[in-house]
Design a protein around this motif. Structure first.
Motif, PDB file in Angstrom:
ATOM      1  N   CYS A  98     -11.984 -10.146  -5.206  1.00 34.12           N
ATOM      2  CA  CYS A  98     -13.379 -10.367  -4.331  1.00 34.12           C
ATOM      3  C   CYS A  98     -13.527  -9.338  -3.352  1.00 34.12           C
ATOM      4  O   CYS A  98     -12.681  -8.721  -2.885  1.00 34.12           O
ATOM      5  CB  CYS A  98     -13.466 -11.477  -3.910  1.00 34.12           C
ATOM      6  SG  CYS A  98     -13.400 -12.972  -4.851  1.00 34.12           S
ATOM      7  N   ASP A  99     -14.924  -8.548  -3.674  1.00 35.02           N
ATOM      8  CA  ASP A  99     -15.489  -7.682  -2.635  1.00 35.02           C
ATOM      9  C   ASP A  99     -14.593  -6.255  -2.661  1.00 35.02           C
ATOM     10  O   ASP A  99     -14.493  -5.664  -1.761  1.00 35.02           O
ATOM     11  CB  ASP A  99     -15.306  -8.183  -1.148  1.00 35.02           C
ATOM     12  CG  ASP A  99     -16.271  -7.509  -0.264  1.00 35.02           C
ATOM     13  OD1 ASP A  99     -17.313  -6.903  -0.675  1.00 35.02           O
ATOM     14  OD2 ASP A  99     -16.067  -7.425   0.898  1.00 35.02           O
TER      15      ASP A  99
ATOM     16  N   CYS B 184     -17.794  -8.043  -8.274  1.00 33.29           N
ATOM     17  CA  CYS B 184     -17.405  -8.547  -6.991  1.00 33.29           C
ATOM     18  C   CYS B 184     -16.550  -9.352  -7.102  1.00 33.29           C
ATOM     19  O   CYS B 184     -16.027  -9.771  -5.854  1.00 33.29           O
ATOM     20  CB  CYS B 184     -18.994  -9.061  -6.684  1.00 33.29           C
ATOM     21  SG  CYS B 184     -19.673 -10.458  -7.668  1.00 33.29           S
TER      22      CYS B 184
ATOM     23  N   ASN C  17     -22.907  -7.030  -1.604  1.00 28.45           N
ATOM     24  CA  ASN C  17     -21.972  -5.934  -1.395  1.00 28.45           C
ATOM     25  C   ASN C  17     -21.756  -4.907  -2.445  1.00 28.45           C
ATOM     26  O   ASN C  17     -21.889  -3.562  -2.352  1.00 28.45           O
ATOM     27  CB  ASN C  17     -20.798  -6.204  -0.767  1.00 28.45           C
ATOM     28  CG  ASN C  17     -20.144  -4.964  -0.147  1.00 28.45           C
ATOM     29  OD1 ASN C  17     -20.686  -3.998   0.533  1.00 28.45           O
ATOM     30  ND2 ASN C  17     -18.929  -4.904  -0.196  1.00 28.45           N
TER      31      ASN C  17
ATOM     32  N   ALA D 188     -17.108 -19.566  -2.262  1.00 23.63           N
ATOM     33  CA  ALA D 188     -17.173 -19.440  -0.957  1.00 23.63           C
ATOM     34  C   ALA D 188     -17.789 -18.053  -0.279  1.00 23.63           C
ATOM     35  O   ALA D 188     -18.480 -18.082   0.637  1.00 23.63           O
ATOM     36  CB  ALA D 188     -16.066 -19.840  -0.241  1.00 23.63           C
ATOM     37  N   THR D 189     -17.612 -16.943  -1.086  1.00 20.39           N
ATOM     38  CA  THR D 189     -17.827 -15.586  -0.584  1.00 20.39           C
ATOM     39  C   THR D 189     -18.902 -15.078  -1.717  1.00 20.39           C
ATOM     40  O   THR D 189     -19.265 -13.720  -1.534  1.00 20.39           O
ATOM     41  CB  THR D 189     -16.680 -14.859  -0.312  1.00 20.39           C
ATOM     42  OG1 THR D 189     -15.782 -14.741  -1.495  1.00 20.39           O
ATOM     43  CG2 THR D 189     -15.920 -15.445   0.785  1.00 20.39           C
TER      44      THR D 189
ATOM     45  N   ASP E 156     -15.757 -15.967  -6.112  1.00 22.33           N
ATOM     46  CA  ASP E 156     -15.239 -17.112  -5.370  1.00 22.33           C
ATOM     47  C   ASP E 156     -16.440 -17.660  -4.629  1.00 22.33           C
ATOM     48  O   ASP E 156     -17.275 -16.955  -4.129  1.00 22.33           O
ATOM     49  CB  ASP E 156     -14.237 -16.429  -4.143  1.00 22.33           C
ATOM     50  CG  ASP E 156     -13.881 -17.479  -3.160  1.00 22.33           C
ATOM     51  OD1 ASP E 156     -14.177 -18.639  -3.235  1.00 22.33           O
ATOM     52  OD2 ASP E 156     -12.954 -17.194  -2.516  1.00 22.33           O
TER      53      ASP E 156
ATOM     54  N   HIS F  45     -22.006 -12.832  -0.181  1.00 22.55           N
ATOM     55  CA  HIS F  45     -21.630 -11.630   0.534  1.00 22.55           C
ATOM     56  C   HIS F  45     -21.085 -10.593  -0.546  1.00 22.55           C
ATOM     57  O   HIS F  45     -21.842  -9.492  -0.591  1.00 22.55           O
ATOM     58  CB  HIS F  45     -20.654 -11.807   1.669  1.00 22.55           C
ATOM     59  CG  HIS F  45     -19.978 -10.689   2.046  1.00 22.55           C
ATOM     60  ND1 HIS F  45     -18.899 -10.049   1.478  1.00 22.55           N
ATOM     61  CD2 HIS F  45     -20.367  -9.864   2.998  1.00 22.55           C
ATOM     62  CE1 HIS F  45     -18.487  -8.881   2.138  1.00 22.55           C
ATOM     63  NE2 HIS F  45     -19.222  -8.891   3.182  1.00 22.55           N
ATOM     64  N   ASP F  46     -20.241 -11.029  -1.450  1.00 20.73           N
ATOM     65  CA  ASP F  46     -19.446 -10.196  -2.334  1.00 20.73           C
ATOM     66  C   ASP F  46     -20.568  -9.503  -3.281  1.00 20.73           C
ATOM     67  O   ASP F  46     -20.652  -8.462  -3.805  1.00 20.73           O
ATOM     68  CB  ASP F  46     -18.406 -10.595  -3.100  1.00 20.73           C
ATOM     69  CG  ASP F  46     -17.330 -11.497  -2.183  1.00 20.73           C
ATOM     70  OD1 ASP F  46     -17.412 -10.764  -0.830  1.00 20.73           O
ATOM     71  OD2 ASP F  46     -16.746 -12.201  -2.704  1.00 20.73           O
TER      72      ASP F  46
END
Length: 228
Positions: A16-17, A49, A62, A54-55, A52, A58-59
């Motif tokens: 992730c990210d 990305c 980004n 939960a993220t 997940d 954001h990921d």
């Protein structure tokens, strides 16, 4: 199909990210499968990305780019360099103020020949809070195969969507996914049913590891699993 086709499926767990690392890995996988003579290569859902719940908001933001951004240019170049049809999984697509979960397809000349924005966002994991939904079913024309439908993960959980692709002429469906272990029964039941009911081959490529199921596979139109 008018000829035999060598198919390469890329199943992995992108972190992730880490969009730069994930692009490097994707390009390495494409190169390796191109060197092995694959005519068609398929990547999973949201590999730039990672996935997940939960993220993912954001990921995905980004990693978001327009389809003709640097990532798209790199994927186009890879398809052209290895002379293959690249079903580049799905990517976070930035289009104006909207963020889409978008499947992209490139031809052997590097031209983008189709894209599909995920229609059915998976609300139990909050995808509707991150992405804008697409508007409908999508097909592309692939030399030697014919009309190919595009389905992204939860799209294919809806029998009406598989039927829409059938009505558009698709007898092969490419389905990049980030399908969960918790919904394995759906994976095992719904997609053979789609294939059988619609006379379609389903080519399914999933992320794997942690809470993600893996089990990438090809299901023939008589609902026989060829590999997993």
């Amino acid at each position: 199909m008018s000829r035999s086709v060598t198919l390469g499926l890329v199943q992995w767990l992108p972190p992730c990210d880490e969009p730069d690392r994930n692009l490097r890995d994707a390009l390495d996988f494409i190169a390796a499968l191109g060197a092995r003579g694959c005519d068609v290569v398929v990547l999973p859902e949201l590999w730039p990305c990672g996935y997940d719940p939960a993220t993912v908001g954001h990921d995905a933001r980004n990693a978001a780019e327009p389809l003709d951004g640097p990532r798209g240019q790199a994927l186009s170049a890879a398809a052209r360099a290895h002379q293959l049809f690249l079903f580049a999984g799905t990517v976070p697509e930035q289009s104006g103020q909207h963020l889409y979960n978008t499947a992209v397809v490139y031809g052997p000349d590097g031209r983008m020949i189709g894209c599909h924005r995920k229609v059915y966002l998976y609300t139990p994991l909050g995808e509707h809070d991150v992405f804008t939904a697409g508007e409908g079913a999508t097909v592309v024309q692939i030399d030697g195969i014919g009309t190919v439908g595009l389905s992204i993960c939860f799209d294919g959980d809806h029998p009406a969507y598989a039927r829409q692709l059938h009505e558009l002429g698709a007898r092969v469906v490419i389905a990049p996914c980030a399908y969960e272990v918790a919904t394995e029964t759906w994976w095992d039941v719904l997609y053979p049913a789609n294939a059988l009911a619609n006379g379609q081959w389903w080519i399914m490529v999933n992320q794997c590891g942690g809470e993600l199921l893996g089990k990438s596979r090809v299901i023939d139109r008589k609902s026989t699993r060829l590999n997993s």
